[in-house]
Write a protein that holds these residues in place. Structure first.
Motif, short mmCIF file in Angstrom:
data_model
loop_
_atom_site.label_atom_id
_atom_site.label_comp_id
_atom_site.label_asym_id
_atom_site.label_seq_id
_atom_site.Cartn_x
_atom_site.Cartn_y
_atom_site.Cartn_z
N VAL A 282 -26.45 -46.75 -18.84
CA VAL A 282 -26.56 -48.22 -18.85
C VAL A 282 -28.04 -48.61 -18.93
O VAL A 282 -28.42 -49.49 -19.71
N VAL A 283 -28.89 -47.93 -18.16
CA VAL A 283 -30.32 -48.27 -18.17
C VAL A 283 -30.90 -47.99 -19.56
O VAL A 283 -31.64 -48.80 -20.12
N GLY A 284 -30.54 -46.85 -20.14
CA GLY A 284 -31.02 -46.51 -21.49
C GLY A 284 -30.58 -47.56 -22.50
O GLY A 284 -31.34 -47.95 -23.39
N SER A 285 -29.36 -48.04 -22.34
CA SER A 285 -28.81 -48.99 -23.31
C SER A 285 -29.51 -50.35 -23.25
O SER A 285 -29.82 -50.92 -24.29
N PHE A 286 -29.77 -50.87 -22.04
CA PHE A 286 -30.35 -52.23 -22.02
C PHE A 286 -31.88 -52.25 -22.10
O PHE A 286 -32.46 -53.28 -22.46
N THR A 287 -32.52 -51.09 -21.82
CA THR A 287 -34.00 -51.10 -21.89
C THR A 287 -34.53 -50.45 -23.17
O THR A 287 -35.68 -50.70 -23.53
N GLY A 288 -33.73 -49.61 -23.84
CA GLY A 288 -34.21 -48.93 -25.06
C GLY A 288 -34.64 -49.95 -26.10
O GLY A 288 -34.01 -51.00 -26.25
N CYS A 289 -35.76 -49.66 -26.79
CA CYS A 289 -36.34 -50.60 -27.76
C CYS A 289 -36.58 -51.96 -27.11
O CYS A 289 -36.48 -53.00 -27.78
N ALA A 290 -36.85 -51.96 -25.80
CA ALA A 290 -37.06 -53.20 -25.04
C ALA A 290 -35.91 -54.19 -25.26
O ALA A 290 -36.12 -55.41 -25.31
N VAL A 390 -32.89 -57.22 -20.68
CA VAL A 390 -32.29 -58.01 -19.60
C VAL A 390 -30.79 -57.69 -19.52
O VAL A 390 -30.09 -57.76 -20.53
N LEU A 391 -30.33 -57.34 -18.32
CA LEU A 391 -28.92 -57.04 -18.11
C LEU A 391 -28.32 -58.09 -17.19
O LEU A 391 -28.83 -58.31 -16.08
N SER A 392 -27.24 -58.75 -17.62
CA SER A 392 -26.57 -59.75 -16.79
C SER A 392 -25.32 -59.12 -16.19
O SER A 392 -24.46 -58.64 -16.94
N ILE A 393 -25.21 -59.15 -14.85
CA ILE A 393 -24.03 -58.54 -14.21
C ILE A 393 -23.04 -59.62 -13.79
O ILE A 393 -23.39 -60.60 -13.12
N LEU A 394 -21.79 -59.44 -14.23
CA LEU A 394 -20.69 -60.31 -13.81
C LEU A 394 -19.79 -59.47 -12.91
O LEU A 394 -19.55 -58.29 -13.20
N ARG A 395 -19.27 -60.07 -11.85
CA ARG A 395 -18.41 -59.33 -10.91
C ARG A 395 -16.97 -59.80 -11.05
O ARG A 395 -16.70 -61.01 -11.01
N VAL A 396 -16.03 -58.85 -11.21
CA VAL A 396 -14.60 -59.19 -11.23
C VAL A 396 -13.83 -58.15 -10.43
O VAL A 396 -14.35 -57.07 -10.13
N VAL A 439 -16.97 -45.00 -25.23
CA VAL A 439 -16.48 -44.54 -23.93
C VAL A 439 -17.58 -43.69 -23.33
O VAL A 439 -18.00 -42.68 -23.93
N ASN A 440 -18.12 -44.13 -22.21
CA ASN A 440 -19.23 -43.47 -21.54
C ASN A 440 -20.46 -43.36 -22.43
O ASN A 440 -21.25 -42.42 -22.29
N ILE A 441 -20.60 -44.29 -23.35
CA ILE A 441 -21.80 -44.32 -24.20
C ILE A 441 -22.15 -45.78 -24.48
O ILE A 441 -21.33 -46.53 -24.99
N GLY A 442 -23.36 -46.15 -24.08
CA GLY A 442 -23.73 -47.57 -24.08
C GLY A 442 -24.30 -48.08 -25.39
O GLY A 442 -24.51 -49.27 -25.55
N VAL A 443 -24.61 -47.17 -26.31
CA VAL A 443 -25.08 -47.59 -27.63
C VAL A 443 -24.18 -46.87 -28.65
O VAL A 443 -24.56 -45.87 -29.25
N PRO A 444 -22.94 -47.36 -28.80
CA PRO A 444 -21.97 -46.59 -29.61
C PRO A 444 -22.16 -46.77 -31.12
O PRO A 444 -21.30 -47.27 -31.83
N VAL A 445 -23.33 -46.33 -31.59
CA VAL A 445 -23.63 -46.41 -33.03
C VAL A 445 -22.87 -45.31 -33.75
O VAL A 445 -23.05 -44.14 -33.43
N PRO A 446 -22.02 -45.64 -34.71
CA PRO A 446 -21.32 -44.59 -35.45
C PRO A 446 -22.33 -43.82 -36.30
O PRO A 446 -23.14 -44.42 -37.00
#
Ligand code: NAD
Length: 494
Positions: A282-290, A390-396, A439-446
């Motif tokens: 998750v951290v890699g996905s939202f911070t990568g390439c800023a 920037v990561l926005s967290i919603l709680r459900v 699934v378990n990958i935050g940047v699912p680029v094919p």
């Protein structure tokens, strides 16, 4: 080569002027206007580009038309050989291309290298077309054969965003060129140099003059491309506002349009998710390439009791050194907009768990990793594409609530779920309203040979980019039905 980039670290390097490439010659624009290209790490001009108008686009189209006929006569195997040679040259120049990208765009060298390598993978796909671009044939009746020939469209064009100046042109060029088209490329005015170097390497690889033309500039050049009657297809990659506008404009002229837009990618996290894999990813996905990637995580929906994972995401985000581990924001305007959105969330009652405002180096444009908790769907940080780290967290409480939130969002580029349960993963794959799912990958680029493209407000037009879908986009299928007179019996086909 004339424009080799010399930088091999982050020290500031002055570079050149990106001119237009028309019929194999690098020329000034007809308007005579130029703009600075800013190195965002230093907020300082590292070079310039020419700004084109409709006359420049006309000149590029004429050069492309003249070159395309001869190029289309080359057998596909010979056109693909140019891609084989380009791959070799890119392998040789991978350091140079990566540092150039880092300087013009502000990415870290690691992220730059990753995107150049992905560009090389796209070139490999183009080289493979010599063995894959058959159209298929079948004897459909007694003595009657049908076959499909993928014909080039003629003159086609691509418009590029700022965030992947070397890779996004290579989502388009290999398939479009190997298919026998001539191409007009409009790089982002913020980062024109990556495309310029690819064009120089293509020339060295043996691409005939005029088959690739570059028109630098902004809105005026793009409008002239989209409205030009002799351009048969355009691919655009950029923001949703512009994607939609150009799709409508281009479709009116009867040309083929594929316009990839912005994103608001949702990640879902359930209590059985693996702690370390999830937090790292998750951290890699939202911070990568800023955060300046259309595939970056933007929203994290925390389902049930996942506090231990949120804590770990916070810890790992706080450990990131802004200015060293993540790169710069492209411009002062973008940086100010990101900060405004964080301020607005705070004003609306959200809690800033990690605050990236004011982080980074003294010079240049920076925002550090930022995590906003307690976000609701009416807040600006949820509704708008932020395009920053920037990561926005919603709680459900339930998976169903999470799916409903994701499904209602107008974008549909990517979505992912973190879980160790196969059943939950399969449900999510089918429920997401997104064109690219992880699934378990935050940047699912094919990866090649699979195609790339979102759904809903993240894409306007038909088909996808890259892979065989890319080849289909840049061709017209000619359906041929043949019956020789030697056949005597009658069928309904006469
Ligand atoms: P942008 O839309 O501002 O610009 C993209 C291109 O369009 C540039 O070449 C620019 O010169 C041109 N342009 C800008 N305004 C125009 C107008 N009014 N008329 C005609 N042309 C115009 O996008 P950007 O800021 O360069 O890139 C970031 C955006 O691109 C983000 O929204 C991001 O999500 C998106 N993006 C999407 C994908 C995808 O695959 N879906 C990939 C990369 C980036």
């Amino acid at each position: 080569m004339a424009n080799q980039f010399s930088g091999r670290n982050y020290d500031f390097v002055q570079y050149v002027q990106a001119k237009n490439l028309i019929g194999g010659e690098w020329v000034a624009s007809k308007s005579g206007k130029t703009e600075d290209v800013i190195n965002p790490r230093y907020a300082k001009s590292m070079g310039s580009l020419v700004i084109s108008n409709a006359d420049d686009v006309n000149a590029a189209v004429e050069a492309a038309k003249a070159a395309q006929k001869g190029w289309a006569q080359w057998p596909v195997r010979e056109r693909a050989q140019v891609m084989h040679k380009l791959k070799q040259l890119m392998d040789q120049h991978v350091d140079e291309l990566s540092w150039l990208l880092s300087h013009e765009n502000g990415k870290t060298i690691g992220q730059s290298r990753g995107s150049v390598l992905k560009g090389i993978e796209c070139v490999e796909m183009g080289a493979s077309l010599q063995n894959m671009a058959d159209g298929g044939q079948l004897d459909v009746s007694r003595g009657v054969n049908c076959k499909v020939i993928h014909e080039p469209i003629g003159v086609v064009a691509g418009v590029i965003p700022f965030n992947f100046p070397t890779m996004v042109p290579l989502w388009m060029l290999p398939q479009a060129l190997v298919a026998g088209n001539a191409f007009i490329l409009k790089p982002s005015e913020k980062v024109p140099f990556g495309a310029m170097r690819i064009a120089e390497l293509l020339e060295e690889a043996g691409l005939p003059k005029g088959v690739l033309n570059i028109v630098n500039g902004t809105k005026e050049a793009v409008t002239a491309i989209v409205e030009h009657e002799d351009i048969g297809a355009v691919a655009f990659v950029g923001s949703t506002r512009v994607a939609k506008l150009l799709y409508e404009k281009g479709a009116k002229t009867g040309k083929k349009m594929l316009c990839l837009g912005g994103a608001k990618n949702h990640l879902l996290m359930v209590p059985d998710a693996d702690l370390n894999l999830t937090s790292t990813n998750v951290v890699g996905s939202f911070t990568g390439c800023a955060g300046q990637r259309c595939m970056a995580a933007s929203v994290l929906i925390a389902i049930g009791d996942v506090e231990h994972i949120v804590d770990d995401i916070v810890k790992k985000s706080e450990a990131i050194n802004t200015g060293q581990d993540i790169g710069a924001i492209i411009s002062e305007d973008s940086k100010n907009r990101i900060v405004e959105i964080i301020n607005d969330a705070e004003k609306c009652g959200a809690k800033i768990l990690v605050d990236g405002r004011g982080k980074g180096r003294d010079e240049g444009y920076w925002v550090g990793p930022t995590i906003i908790d307690g976000v609701t769907t009416d807040m600006r940080c949820y509704k708008e594409e932020i395009f920053g780290p920037v990561l926005s967290i919603l709680r459900v409480d339930t998976l169903e609530e999470a799916f409903q939130i994701e499904n209602a969002n107008p974008y549909g580029n990517a979505a992912a779920i973190y879980t160790t349960s196969g059943g939950i993963a399969e449900r999510a794959i089918k429920r997401f309203e997104a064109g690219m799912v992880g699934v378990n990958i935050g940047v699912p680029v094919p990866r090649e040979p699979f195609a790339f493209g979102g759904w809903n407000d993240s894409k306007f037009g038909h088909g996808d980019m890259t892979g065989m879908d890319g080849f289909k986009y840049w061709t017209r299928p000619r359906k041929v039905t043949v019956k020789w007179a030697l056949q005597t019996d009658e069928t309904w086909m006469g």
